[in-house]
Enzyme design. Structure first.
Site, PDB file in Angstrom:
ATOM      1  N   LYS A  85       0.813  -1.222   0.000  1.00 53.23           N
ATOM      2  CA  LYS A  85       0.000   0.000   0.000  1.00 53.23           C
ATOM      3  C   LYS A  85       0.847   1.273   0.000  1.00 53.23           C
ATOM      4  O   LYS A  85       0.463   2.295  -0.541  1.00 53.23           O
ATOM      5  CB  LYS A  85      -0.942   0.007   1.198  1.00 53.23           C
ATOM      6  CG  LYS A  85      -2.086  -0.986   1.040  1.00 53.23           C
ATOM      7  CD  LYS A  85      -3.215  -0.679   2.007  1.00 53.23           C
ATOM      8  CE  LYS A  85      -4.443  -1.500   1.675  1.00 53.23           C
ATOM      9  NZ  LYS A  85      -4.265  -2.934   1.971  1.00 53.23           N
ATOM     10  N   GLU A 107     -10.059   7.003   3.713  1.00 51.75           N
ATOM     11  CA  GLU A 107     -10.989   6.179   4.482  1.00 51.75           C
ATOM     12  C   GLU A 107     -10.316   4.830   4.648  1.00 51.75           C
ATOM     13  O   GLU A 107      -9.450   4.447   3.859  1.00 51.75           O
ATOM     14  CB  GLU A 107     -12.340   6.093   3.785  1.00 51.75           C
ATOM     15  CG  GLU A 107     -12.511   4.971   2.812  1.00 51.75           C
ATOM     16  CD  GLU A 107     -11.619   5.063   1.595  1.00 51.75           C
ATOM     17  OE1 GLU A 107     -10.939   4.051   1.342  1.00 51.75           O
ATOM     18  OE2 GLU A 107     -11.597   6.094   0.908  1.00 51.75           O
ATOM     19  N   SER A 374       1.742  -9.727  -1.025  1.00 54.28           N
ATOM     20  CA  SER A 374       1.349  -8.320  -0.854  1.00 54.28           C
ATOM     21  C   SER A 374       1.669  -7.755   0.522  1.00 54.28           C
ATOM     22  O   SER A 374       1.923  -6.564   0.659  1.00 54.28           O
ATOM     23  CB  SER A 374      -0.144  -8.162  -1.143  1.00 54.28           C
ATOM     24  OG  SER A 374      -0.913  -9.022  -0.317  1.00 54.28           O
TER      25      SER A 374
HETATM   26  C1  LIG Z   1      -5.112  -3.927   1.429  1.00 53.96           C
HETATM   27  C2  LIG Z   1      -4.426  -5.206   1.178  1.00 53.96           C
HETATM   28  C3  LIG Z   1      -4.787  -6.051   0.106  1.00 53.96           C
HETATM   29  C4  LIG Z   1      -5.955  -5.786  -0.797  1.00 53.96           C
HETATM   30  O1  LIG Z   1      -5.858  -4.652  -1.581  1.00 53.96           O
HETATM   31  P1  LIG Z   1      -5.566  -4.656  -3.136  1.00 53.96           P
HETATM   32  O2  LIG Z   1      -5.875  -3.274  -3.553  1.00 53.96           O
HETATM   33  O3  LIG Z   1      -6.438  -5.676  -3.785  1.00 53.96           O
HETATM   34  O4  LIG Z   1      -4.139  -4.991  -3.325  1.00 53.96           O
HETATM   35  C5  LIG Z   1      -4.048  -7.206  -0.101  1.00 53.96           C
HETATM   36  N1  LIG Z   1      -3.019  -7.540   0.701  1.00 53.96           N
HETATM   37  C6  LIG Z   1      -2.642  -6.756   1.750  1.00 53.96           C
HETATM   38  C7  LIG Z   1      -1.507  -7.201   2.599  1.00 53.96           C
HETATM   39  C8  LIG Z   1      -3.325  -5.575   2.018  1.00 53.96           C
HETATM   40  O5  LIG Z   1      -2.958  -4.821   3.060  1.00 53.96           O
END
Ligand SMILES: *Cc1c(COP(=O)(O)O)cnc(C)c1O
Length: 392
Positions: A85, A107, A374
């Site tokens: 993020k 938000e 992610s």
């Molecule tokens: C917020 C988040 C997501 C989901 O958001 P995307 O916009 O689909 O990437 C996925 N993995 C993690 C670790 C997150 O914090």
């Protein structure tokens, strides 16, 4: 306008008239700065020195041996604040600064996007207001503290279901009243144009690095790339560099408990076309167009909409979307922790769980697979322990 912000028939701008000037101003600033050398130099500096880029493309040798495939992990989990993020919050925060905005609003549902925005606000010395449903505040007290300790103000939203979609409405209202000095920092590839295009741009660094790294390590492109899909930003970020290539792209959604046939989750797998948060995409809604609440074990995948580009990629058959249930994701969490010593976020654990299923199919034996990791699992430790019946 960038093709009116459309991806096939999806995307566009469906907002109150009062917001149009703000979106136009944002689009022209984005177009002006995205290839601006001074802006990019500063952004790259922060991506490196503040966030920790580039992230490794790690060869998961133990899992590769176990599953009979070559498995690589793109380590976005190693970034500052624990997930991808920060790539987007740094990009938009800096853009807001170049636009002369003095205040950021956002938000947040679970709090992850709020934390990344609060960190960037502190670093860039911009005040941050984060709208959050009172239901979510109650569930995520520690994350509220993390935002507040970085100087952000968390504004409780007590309307409707008291969760993310109500917080989004409040943030939009705030933006309408404070367009001149405020930037609304949206956390995923959702919302009206130019957000889906802009957030993809700031996350596309994941795919660019990955492509270079896999070519260095393997001398060829991978067979498949997998990433979890909430709003769709980490997945589109890694997919973006490979869309023109002969590489399988697979988005993995949160499928909920898997026990009920009327499960609310997995927007691309189970949703229908509708308008949510200012753009046309796949949406979880009932027959009357009422938005359903999404349910997933991982808060980051708990969103009843999805980025419009994913709806398009699904429709044209360029990417494939699958759902992984809560118990399967928990197994993915254990698998990666045990075999590689890496605890994934529960969101990312969905992609790991699907990777295992995929690798076990006979026709996929020996393939080279990249999973976008992610985020890291620290935030989910208490929940994972509880789900596994371990007392903490
Ligand atoms: C917020 C988040 C997501 C989901 O958001 P995307 O916009 O689909 O990437 C996925 N993995 C993690 C670790 C997150 O914090």
């Amino acid at each position: 306008m960038i093709k009116d912000g459309k991806f096939g028939k999806y995307g566009g701008i469906f907002v109150p008239e009062l917001l149009i000037p703000a979106l136009e101003e944002l689009e022209s600033a984005f177009l002006k700065y995205k290839d601006h050398s001074g802006f990019n130099k500063e952004l790259n500096y922060y991506l490196q020195e503040f966030a920790g880029r580039p992230t490794p493309l790690y060869f998961a040798s133990n899992l590769s041996k176990k599953l009979g495939c070559k498995i690589y992990l793109k380590r976005e989990d190693l970034l500052h604040t624990g997930a991808h993020k920060i790539n987007n919050t740094l990009g938009q925060g800096l853009l807001a600064k170049y636009m002369g905005k003095r205040r950021l609003i956002a938000e947040t549902g679970a709090g992850q996007h709020g934390i990344a925005t609060a960190a960037v606000g502190a670093m860039l010395k911009m005040p941050v207001d984060v709208y959050m449903g009172t239901e979510d505040i109650e569930r995520q007290k520690l994350n509220v503290f993390r935002m507040e300790i970085s100087g952000a103000r968390v504004i409780p939203v007590d309307t409707g279901s008291k969760t993310l979609k109500d917080a989004i409405n409040q943030a939009m209202r705030d933006w309408i009243s404070n367009i001149k000095d405020t930037h609304y920092l949206i956390g995923s590839t959702v919302g009206p144009h130019p957000y889906p295009t802009m957030v993809k741009h700031f996350q596309s660094i994941i795919g660019e690095e990955t492509k270079q790294q896999i070519l260095e390590k393997e001398g060829k492109l991978p067979d498949a790339i997998m990433a979890c899909v909430g709003g769709g930003s980490n997945s589109i970020g890694i997919f973006s560099a490979f869309i023109e290539d002969n590489v399988e792209l697979i988005g993995v959604e949160g499928g909920g408990t898997g026990l009920s046939t009327d499960e609310h989750g997995a927007t691309l797998c189970r949703g229908t076309n509708g308008i949510l948060h200012g753009s046309l995409s796949r949406v979880l809604q009932d027959k009357d167009g009422q938005i359903k609440e999404a349910h997933s074990v991982s808060a980051g995948l708990d969103y009843p909409g999805v980025g419009p580009e994913h709806s398009h990629l699904k429709e044209i058959g360029r990417a494939q979307y699958v759902a992984i249930t809560d118990p399967e994701a928990l197994r993915g969490f254990q698998l990666l922790s045990k075999y590689e010593g890496i605890m994934p976020a529960l969101e990312s654990a969905h992609a790991i769980a699907y990777m295992e299923k995929y690798a076990k199919k006979p026709e996929n034996k020996g393939k080279t697979i990249i999973v976008n990791l992610s985020g890291r699992g620290d935030k989910d430790m208490f929940l994972a322990a509880k789900l596994l019946g371990v007392e903490t």
